[in-house]
Design a protein around this motif. Structure first.
Motif, PDB file in Angstrom:
ATOM      1  N   GLN A 270       0.827  -1.195   0.000  1.00 11.72           N
ATOM      2  CA  GLN A 270       0.000   0.000   0.000  1.00 11.72           C
ATOM      3  C   GLN A 270       0.871   1.258   0.000  1.00 11.72           C
ATOM      4  O   GLN A 270       0.586   2.215  -0.738  1.00 11.72           O
ATOM      5  N   SER A 271       1.917   1.271   0.810  1.00  9.67           N
ATOM      6  CA  SER A 271       2.817   2.427   0.827  1.00  9.67           C
ATOM      7  C   SER A 271       3.453   2.639  -0.540  1.00  9.67           C
ATOM      8  O   SER A 271       3.602   3.779  -1.000  1.00  9.67           O
ATOM      9  N   LEU A 272       3.826   1.542  -1.202  1.00  9.59           N
ATOM     10  CA  LEU A 272       4.408   1.640  -2.537  1.00  9.59           C
ATOM     11  C   LEU A 272       3.429   2.280  -3.509  1.00  9.59           C
ATOM     12  O   LEU A 272       3.812   3.133  -4.329  1.00  9.59           O
ATOM     13  N   GLY A 273       2.159   1.890  -3.437  1.00  4.71           N
ATOM     14  CA  GLY A 273       1.152   2.475  -4.318  1.00  4.71           C
ATOM     15  C   GLY A 273       0.980   3.961  -4.075  1.00  4.71           C
ATOM     16  O   GLY A 273       0.871   4.753  -5.030  1.00  4.71           O
ATOM     17  N   VAL A 274       0.968   4.369  -2.803  1.00  5.46           N
ATOM     18  CA  VAL A 274       0.819   5.790  -2.478  1.00  5.46           C
ATOM     19  C   VAL A 274       1.990   6.594  -3.027  1.00  5.46           C
ATOM     20  O   VAL A 274       1.809   7.636  -3.677  1.00  5.46           O
ATOM     21  N   VAL A 275       3.204   6.112  -2.778  1.00  9.10           N
ATOM     22  CA  VAL A 275       4.398   6.842  -3.212  1.00  9.10           C
ATOM     23  C   VAL A 275       4.454   6.926  -4.738  1.00  9.10           C
ATOM     24  O   VAL A 275       4.774   7.981  -5.306  1.00  9.10           O
ATOM     25  N   ALA A 276       4.135   5.825  -5.425  1.00  9.60           N
ATOM     26  CA  ALA A 276       4.192   5.812  -6.893  1.00  9.60           C
ATOM     27  C   ALA A 276       3.246   6.844  -7.490  1.00  9.60           C
ATOM     28  O   ALA A 276       3.620   7.606  -8.397  1.00  9.60           O
ATOM     29  N   VAL A 277       2.008   6.902  -7.000  1.00 12.73           N
ATOM     30  CA  VAL A 277       1.041   7.868  -7.533  1.00 12.73           C
ATOM     31  C   VAL A 277       1.448   9.293  -7.183  1.00 12.73           C
ATOM     32  O   VAL A 277       1.337  10.204  -8.007  1.00 12.73           O
ATOM     33  N   ALA A 278       1.936   9.496  -5.955  1.00  9.60           N
ATOM     34  CA  ALA A 278       2.359  10.840  -5.558  1.00  9.60           C
ATOM     35  C   ALA A 278       3.505  11.339  -6.437  1.00  9.60           C
ATOM     36  O   ALA A 278       3.522  12.513  -6.849  1.00  9.60           O
ATOM     37  N   LEU A 279       4.463  10.478  -6.742  1.00  9.71           N
ATOM     38  CA  LEU A 279       5.566  10.871  -7.618  1.00  9.71           C
ATOM     39  C   LEU A 279       5.079  11.144  -9.035  1.00  9.71           C
ATOM     40  O   LEU A 279       5.561  12.070  -9.708  1.00  9.71           O
TER      41      LEU A 279
END
Length: 411
Positions: A270-279
């Motif tokens: 989930q953290s990976l998904g958040v960071v990827a979209v934010a970037l």
């Protein structure tokens, strides 16, 4: 699917202001320091039993919740930068005192509760000011990208905080963790003294009382259809998205016989998904219709939560994939709801609306955690997780249908 016209065009984008990036680096370092300190505080409190551990957590959350609206009024009255300077100075003194006391004496329950109360009280004033500060450092056109970078950096700080805290506890104890956190507050204090806002933000009138100002922030949000809708979506996200990782993932892992490491992988996904979209948003920009983007984020998260709920027989890999999709939806929601509120808020009410946003999220999370916990006890963790998926989808579809959210465009 959103048309290509709904995304900002152009490959050449002006860089974010250096002052904002310096401020962001300092505040994210402080956020990492806080995340590092929370683990040692909880660890030291656990040595005195579960009641002390709960009391320390309550000493943080109770004053933060009770004083948030007042903290927002103070930020709008005296300026976000000034409030942050005072907050950092107080926390620098508190963490140094904690390091000194814990090096000479045992970490008594009274000491831990006192430090926790200081943290919660400062947070009530600091969080609204920090949320309003980007408006004075970047222009409205760059605000969505700036907040997306902030979201990604904050997620990374939170993700690294607990492991680093555990390492510090093992190597240097509570004293070392407190000194590390004090160093981050010293860095932010220097940054705030050096950084000057590039854009003027109107302050609330000095003749207005602070309590009246806090109430006026609620009145403004309730009377504005866009802000009111944004707060309702925030409450839905807090109720249906946040408990999936913090509450339901561990319950699912235990029910399916998975290890703690498996639950950690799902949370990491989930953290990976958040960071990827934010970037991605920080580079490409948001959807033109910010409200629609936030609502779509909830809709995107729903199938990811469903995959997590139904992953019992399929295995951990499916749950991790579902966690990534859930995180992507969460990141999409966060990257659109932040600029939606900051862009739509009057300049005199920036900190107050940030305080209200945080308060709504906190209260909805308390309600959601307790309701979902009871549902998991009665029908099982998969049923509670599936309820989160249905709630997120319903909230997202409702958000897409709300006309005020559809009318607001990002220039």
């Amino acid at each position: 699917m959103a048309s290509l016209d709904s995304v900002r065009h152009g490959s050449a984008r002006p860089a974010l202001p250096r002052t904002y990036l310096v401020w962001l680096a300092g505040t994210r370092a402080s956020l990492l320091g806080d995340a590092v300190l929370y683990f040692p505080l909880g660890w030291a409190a656990s040595a005195h039993g579960g009641g002390t551990g709960a009391l320390v957590l309550t000493a943080i959350t109770l004053p933060r919740t009770l004083l948030l609206l007042l903290g927002g009024a103070v930020g709008d009255r005296f300026g976000a930068r000034g409030v942050m300077v005072v907050g950092d100075a107080v926390m620098l003194a508190a963490t140094l005192a904690l390091a000194l006391a814990s090096s000479r004496l045992d970490a008594s329950p009274r000491l831990l509760v006192a430090v926790a109360a200081v943290v919660g009280t400062v947070d009530a004033f600091y969080l609204p000011a920090a949320g309003a500060m980007p408006r004075s450092l970047v222009g409205k056109a760059q605000l969505p990208r700036a907040l997306a970078v902030q979201q990604a950096a904050g997620q990374l700080a939170s993700l690294l905080g607990a492991p680093l805290g555990a390492v510090l506890v093992a190597a240097a104890g509570l004293t070392g963790a407190a000194l590390a956190d004090a160093a981050t507050f010293a860095v932010v204090l220097v940054v705030l003294v050096c950084v000057r806002p590039a854009f003027d933000v109107e302050r609330s009138p000095r003749a207005e009382g602070l309590l009246a100002g806090a109430a006026d922030g609620v009145r403004v949000a309730a009377g504005d259809p866009v802000l009111r809708s944004a707060l309702l979506l925030t409450a839905a996200a807090a109720c249906f998205l946040l408990p999936v990782v913090s509450l339901l993932n561990p319950l699912l892992a235990r029910e399916h016989g998975w290890s703690a490491g498996a639950a950690g992988l799902i949370a990491g996904g989930q953290s990976l998904g958040v960071v990827a979209v934010a970037l991605l948003v920080s580079r490409r920009g948001t959807l033109r219709r910010l409200g629609r983007g936030a609502a779509l984020g909830l809709c995107v998260a729903a199938p990811g939560i469903t995959a997590v709920a139904l992953a019992g027989e399929a295995g951990v890999a499916v749950a991790v994939a579902g966690g990534i999709v859930t995180g992507a939806g969460s990141g999409m929601f966060a990257c659109h709801i932040g600029p939606l509120v900051l862009s739509g808020a009057p300049g005199t009410h920036l900190a107050r609306l940030q305080a209200l946003l945080t308060l709504v999220q906190s209260l909805a999370l308390v309600v959601g955690n307790n309701a979902l916990g009871a549902l998991a006890d009665a029908g099982g963790a998969p049923v509670a997780t599936a309820a989160c998926a249905a709630g997120a989808c319903a909230a997202g579809l409702t958000g897409l249908a709300l006309k005020p959210l559809g009318r607001l465009r990002q220039p």
